[in-house]
Design an enzyme around this catalytic site. Structure first.
Site, mmCIF file in Angstrom:
data_model
loop_
_atom_site.group_PDB
_atom_site.id
_atom_site.type_symbol
_atom_site.label_atom_id
_atom_site.label_comp_id
_atom_site.label_asym_id
_atom_site.label_seq_id
_atom_site.Cartn_x
_atom_site.Cartn_y
_atom_site.Cartn_z
ATOM 1 C CB SER A 111 -0.966 -0.001 1.187
ATOM 2 O OG SER A 111 -1.996 -0.936 0.963
ATOM 3 C CG PHE A 169 -7.074 -11.767 0.839
ATOM 4 C CD1 PHE A 169 -6.701 -12.743 -0.082
ATOM 5 C CD2 PHE A 169 -6.906 -10.437 0.490
ATOM 6 C CE1 PHE A 169 -6.157 -12.405 -1.315
ATOM 7 C CE2 PHE A 169 -6.361 -10.083 -0.732
ATOM 8 C CZ PHE A 169 -5.984 -11.068 -1.641
ATOM 9 C CG ASN A 210 -6.680 -2.435 -0.438
ATOM 10 O OD1 ASN A 210 -5.559 -1.976 -0.630
ATOM 11 N ND2 ASN A 210 -6.956 -3.181 0.624
ATOM 12 C CB THR A 352 0.063 -5.312 4.417
ATOM 13 O OG1 THR A 352 0.436 -4.660 5.628
ATOM 14 C CG2 THR A 352 -0.023 -6.815 4.676
#
Length: 429
Positions: A111, A169, A210, A352
């Site tokens: 990021s 995820f 995101n 990350t």
């Protein structure tokens, strides 16, 4: 031959001469004698300039080793200050070959990519190609279900768009393997976000997503007519000579000497998963840049020194609001600010991506910067430990206070519990 004085200057000079002679001839006790001027008030001594603490490189190493103790195969950091660069590395960058961690190696910065994307978009604002407070739908017609969502809301994570990575995820390793080699379109990623309930009203509370920077990538490509890779290259990478930085989506490889990334499964005791090769298509303009410690130092320092944006735009970018209740963490336009325990404020971003944790920060004047990496992810304790490199690098050695009820270590070392690292991706461990 000297020029004659003008008449008004001759009169002035004559008067001055007569006055001077009268003063010489007058008795010392004359009432017309001028009083002795009072002595000037003493001037307070100027405050000594604040001394910039030297980086505590032993403390940096201790933070890197702590990241290793919490599951990272290796870690490294590079500090750049007025006296030059200082680099430290521990552990390995490749578990199979045993190659030592190398501060010249490249890695996925996750990021931190968001700051690259924000810089490009803000440059387009400076070129009058878009306006921060205009609705996103005025540029990408019909993309979002709410015309109130503005460009600024994207950059500040206040759009309310759900973060599709939470569902993607939910199970870390199976979720990763399902997208490791997949190539998404931007629209597919936006659709994944819109399938989830929105998190806030536009412009309300900060909620990291995101999806915001996927839409930023779409804006960049719509306004430039070129892929984001071209925008990064022409506007940031080439001008700053970031030779180790690239955006290779959807290529799965990291070229040259690089750090291999290792993903922790959700189940304790399960083996690490080598996550180095992947398209990173699930992130794209939200997280797919590859770089090195030196290039990240150069980037954050150059940004803060005004080499990429005008002073007015940089002021906008660094105008922040809190992201939590600690009073130490803030977010601007694609940029984090951390207020450290010594009072120093640093600007940059965390990153990350599967197998990699990254910190890239600089002081506001750009004179000091730090980049740090641990080659693991889905292990929050390692991320938190790596974050302590900021304290050591920017605040220097800490004095050992007198023992108190909160001191637990022998010798009175302060019992300072680091704040948990902020999450750029879901963390299951």
């Amino acid at each position: 031959m000297p020029l004659p004085l003008p008449s008004h200057r001759r009169l002035t000079a004559s008067a001055a001469l007569i006055a001077a002679l009268a003063g010489v001839l007058a008795p010392a006790t004359s009432a017309s004698a001028a009083p002795t001027p009072a002595a000037p008030a003493p001037t307070a001594p100027a405050a000594a300039p604040a001394r910039t603490p030297a980086p505590d490189m032993a403390g940096v190493v201790a933070a890197l080793e702590s990241a290793m103790a919490n599951g990272a195969p290796g870690a490294m950091a590079r500090y750049l200050g007025p006296d030059g660069a200082r680099e430290r590395a521990v552990g390995v960058r490749d578990r199979r070959s045993g190659a030592a961690m190398d501060t010249r190696a490249r890695f996925r910065i996750g990021s931190v990519t968001k700051t690259f994307s924000s810089v490009v978009l803000l440059q387009l604002v400076e070129e009058d190609r878009l306006t921060l407070d205009a609705p996103v739908n005025s540029y990408l017609e019909g993309l979002l279900p709410d015309d109130r969502i503005t460009v600024r809301h994207l950059l500040t994570h206040r759009s309310g768009l759900a973060d599709y990575t939470n569902a993607m995820f939910e199970r870390t390793v199976p979720g990763f393997e399902a997208v490791r080699n997949r190539v998404f379109s931007y629209q597919e990623l936006v659709d994944l976000s819109l399938a989830e309930p929105r998190t806030t009203e536009p412009g309300a509370a900060y909620a990291y997503s995101n999806a915001n920077f996927v839409v930023v990538g779409m804006l960049i490509e719509k306004l430039t007519g070129r892929p984001v890779a071209d925008a990064y290259q022409r506007r940031i990478i080439k001008p700053l000579r970031l030779d180790a930085t690239s955006y290779v989506h959807p290529d799965t490889r990291i070229r040259g000497t690089h750090v291999r990334g290792y993903l922790h499964p959700d189940e304790a005791g399960e083996p690490l998963v080598d996550s180095t090769e992947q398209t990173l298509s699930w992130a794209q303009s939200a997280g797919a840049v590859i770089s090195s410690p030196a290039d990240l130092n150069t980037f954050t320092s150059a940004l803060m020194r005004g080499r990429l944006l005008s002073p007015a735009t940089l002021e906008e970018m660094t105008t922040v609001t809190p992201t939590d209740a600690t009073g130490t963490r803030f977010y601007g336009l694609g940029l984090r600010r951390y207020d450290l325990t010594c009072g120093t404020q640093v600007y940059g971003h965390t990153g990350t991506v599967q197998g990699y944790y990254t910190y890239a920060f600089s002081t506001r004047d750009g004179r000091r910067s730090l980049s740090a990496l641990a080659n693991t992810s889905n292990h929050g304790a390692a991320n938190t430990a790596l974050g302590d490199t900021l304290e050591a690098a920017f605040c220097g050695k800490k004095r050992s206070p007198a023992p108190t009820a909160r001191s637990t270590a022998p010798g009175g070392t302060a019992d300072r519990v680091p704040l948990p690292a902020e999450r750029d991706l879901p963390e299951r461990r």
